[in-house]
Write an enzyme that holds these catalytic residues in place. Sequence first.
Site: not given
Ligand code: 5GP
Length: 183
Positions: A103, A107, A157
């Site tokens: 990955e 987040d 980011v």
């Molecule tokens: P989660 O389910 O952990 O909240 O997020 C997973 C997905 O969200 C990551 O694989 C990524 O694609 C996107 N994501 C989370 N945080 C960021 C960030 O700060 N920047 C970007 N560009 N994508 C993010």
Amino acid sequence: MQFSDVESDLTEILLTEEQIHDTIAGLAARIDADYAGKTPLLVGVLRGAVMVMADLARAITIPIEMDWMAVSSYGSSTQSSGVVRILKDLDTDLHGRDVLIVEDIIDSGLTLSWLLQNLRGRGAASVEICALLRKPEAAKVQVDVKYPGVDIPNAFVVGFGLDYAEKYRNLRGIAVLAPHVYS
Ligand code: 5GP
């Protein structure tokens, strides 16, 4: 693309290309040792993990296989929805395989915890996670990441595969996106 090419869109540089390279080299060395004698299946999560996968796979010295999944995540917003949908599934049968999910960033952890459960239900011998970036302050669910790269602050980011509205993926390092770009 260098930081200087999009300087006004960024507020803070978090990781340079060299720092990313060193982080990935460290992760690869651990994976080499832990999976010696095995052929792990690296599962990349499209599209953000493309750069991490490409560099990690080449830094690893044991045999590996690669496959890809696409799941729904951010679209062009900057908030995690928690809704996970498979857009592209794996082509590989996971029975008896040692699976390593690759990955870009964790987040809230919602996507990965869902993915872990999903892949574990397919008869894999093991399923572990390697993630280049982690935002500990944003965690909504705890996900056990065996191969974590770098912990970063809770900011949006871009770079090294991470996009905003499909842009900035080709930025060589990782930086915080300026709010004026998405507000
Ligand atoms: P989660 O389910 O952990 O909240 O997020 C997973 C997905 O969200 C990551 O694989 C990524 O694609 C996107 N994501 C989370 N945080 C960021 C960030 O700060 N920047 C970007 N560009 N994508 C993010």
